[in-house]
Design a protein around this motif. Sequence first.
Motif, PDB file in Angstrom:
ATOM      1  N   THR A 139       0.846  -1.187   0.000  1.00 25.40           N
ATOM      2  CA  THR A 139       0.000   0.000   0.000  1.00 25.40           C
ATOM      3  C   THR A 139       0.887   1.245   0.000  1.00 25.40           C
ATOM      4  N   PRO A 140       0.344   2.403  -0.352  1.00 18.19           N
ATOM      5  CA  PRO A 140       1.177   3.616  -0.370  1.00 18.19           C
ATOM      6  C   PRO A 140       1.856   3.922   0.966  1.00 18.19           C
ATOM      7  N   CYS A 141       1.164   3.680   2.088  1.00 17.87           N
ATOM      8  CA  CYS A 141       1.799   3.964   3.376  1.00 17.87           C
ATOM      9  C   CYS A 141       2.954   3.006   3.639  1.00 17.87           C
ATOM     10  N   GLN A 186      18.986  -0.900  -5.679  1.00 20.38           N
ATOM     11  CA  GLN A 186      18.501  -2.238  -6.013  1.00 20.38           C
ATOM     12  C   GLN A 186      16.984  -2.372  -5.862  1.00 20.38           C
ATOM     13  N   LEU A 187      16.313  -1.304  -5.464  1.00 19.80           N
ATOM     14  CA  LEU A 187      14.901  -1.391  -5.081  1.00 19.80           C
ATOM     15  C   LEU A 187      13.985  -0.751  -6.114  1.00 19.80           C
ATOM     16  N   THR A 188      12.941  -1.485  -6.510  1.00 22.86           N
ATOM     17  CA  THR A 188      11.850  -0.950  -7.315  1.00 22.86           C
ATOM     18  C   THR A 188      10.567  -1.167  -6.529  1.00 22.86           C
ATOM     19  N   THR A 189       9.736  -0.136  -6.451  1.00 24.55           N
ATOM     20  CA  THR A 189       8.535  -0.222  -5.616  1.00 24.55           C
ATOM     21  C   THR A 189       7.273  -0.188  -6.470  1.00 24.55           C
ATOM     22  N   CYS A 190       6.291  -0.930  -6.017  1.00 25.52           N
ATOM     23  CA  CYS A 190       5.011  -1.036  -6.719  1.00 25.52           C
ATOM     24  C   CYS A 190       3.901  -0.893  -5.684  1.00 25.52           C
ATOM     25  N   GLU A 191       3.024   0.092  -5.859  1.00 23.22           N
ATOM     26  CA  GLU A 191       1.944   0.310  -4.908  1.00 23.22           C
ATOM     27  C   GLU A 191       0.591   0.068  -5.573  1.00 23.22           C
ATOM     28  N   VAL A 192      -0.398  -0.230  -4.743  1.00 24.02           N
ATOM     29  CA  VAL A 192      -1.764  -0.395  -5.236  1.00 24.02           C
ATOM     30  C   VAL A 192      -2.529   0.913  -5.036  1.00 24.02           C
ATOM     31  N   ILE A 193      -3.528   1.128  -5.890  1.00 26.09           N
ATOM     32  CA  ILE A 193      -4.476   2.218  -5.629  1.00 26.09           C
ATOM     33  C   ILE A 193      -5.393   1.706  -4.535  1.00 26.09           C
ATOM     34  N   CYS A 194      -5.203   2.206  -3.346  1.00 22.99           N
ATOM     35  CA  CYS A 194      -5.774   1.600  -2.138  1.00 22.99           C
ATOM     36  C   CYS A 194      -7.031   2.348  -1.694  1.00 22.99           C
ATOM     37  N   LEU A 195      -8.137   1.616  -1.606  1.00 21.72           N
ATOM     38  CA  LEU A 195      -9.357   2.198  -1.056  1.00 21.72           C
ATOM     39  C   LEU A 195      -9.211   2.456   0.428  1.00 21.72           C
TER      40      LEU A 195
END
Length: 401
Positions: free
Chosen positions: A177-179, A195-204
């Motif tokens: 989640t974004p937080c 070395q880090l790639t981040t992936c977040e969801v559009i979180c309700l």
Amino acid sequence: MRSENIVSTSNSVIDVVDDGRCTGCSACVAVCPRNALTMEMSPEGFWRPQIAREQCHNCGLCLRKCPVLLEESGDLARSPWPEPKAFAAWSCDESVRLASSSGGVFSELAKVQLKNGGAVIGCGWTDDWLPVHMIARTEHELLPLRRSKYVQSRMGEILTETLELCKEGVPVLFSGTPCQIAALKHFISLKDQDQLTTCEVICLGVPSVRVFRLYLNWLFEGELVREFSFRCKSLGLHTVKALSGSGRTYETPLSADPYGRISNVYHITLMMSCFRCVFQKLPRLADITLGDFWGVPATLDDPKGVSVVLVNSPKGEKLFREAARLGAISSTAVELAVAVQKNPRATGKPLPIPKLRGIFFRDVARGQSFQALMRKYYIPINFVDRVKRRLMWLFLKMSGK
């Protein structure tokens, strides 16, 4: 900075960030050098930090790493791109697409990372149906990280474990989640983030773990749940499906499921900080943002699922383009306004706090069963029953029961 001023007057983040602002990201626990902080379940059913004050020596690290305080002080690092590149996308592998919540893009990005010798970190289920963040190094280990889990994930030691992988030179794709992304990016130094790639969801928003456990117990009258998914596609894109130990099946659209409605429609079970989330806005926090493409153009719509993809940084673009180059995903660029029109949380639109939320969680704290909660707070789709339930809601609201 505001966060520095707080350190001089407060002992810990617990004294500053109240329950209505805390996201349970566990950054404060991970950074504490004396293990004075632990994550415990709150009466409402959310993971919250607790402190052993005799072990705390007022170093202030928990305050300096708290993403809530960093955002409030204007020090939270966001994407270098003020506006993302938006796409409608899906996996070219039909089996992956059907086994995913929407278009299967996360799975394809993750497989690229694994092929490059990396690790993928995301939310999966434990054997007793608790959502936790875990590490996948093979495609088989990746399977539990697919599909949405509408419950707060327990982070455990995952921030520290992610840092260790980065320091070892292992490419990491971290999903959350974004937080959770905010917590990770400020726990790990810029040098180690190479070395880090981040992936977040559009979180309700994040629903209560305690309420989810009550719901699981209700499904088969206390019988063991052997299989469970919030996002099976057997009855359409949003199907809740569960299988008991004795072979009994529960299958219904998410919109008709009691837990789905009180969480995703009424929003009663969401964590308080989710209603005014400070992390859901542009520029985004992660390198890539994924979600259901609500309002997808008719020419791109597909009953098997379509993902909305916001590419927010050069890192995110590199991974997304590599998956496309390998033929793993199909994508079409869309205007940002089209991508977010039916996804208002992507740009930070707040949610109104349900008026019955306090009453609901008071009943949870009293130990009421999910069946009792459902009788009070679940409004069925059937019109006559909906009217009856609405009248009950109004009575509860006026009486404070």
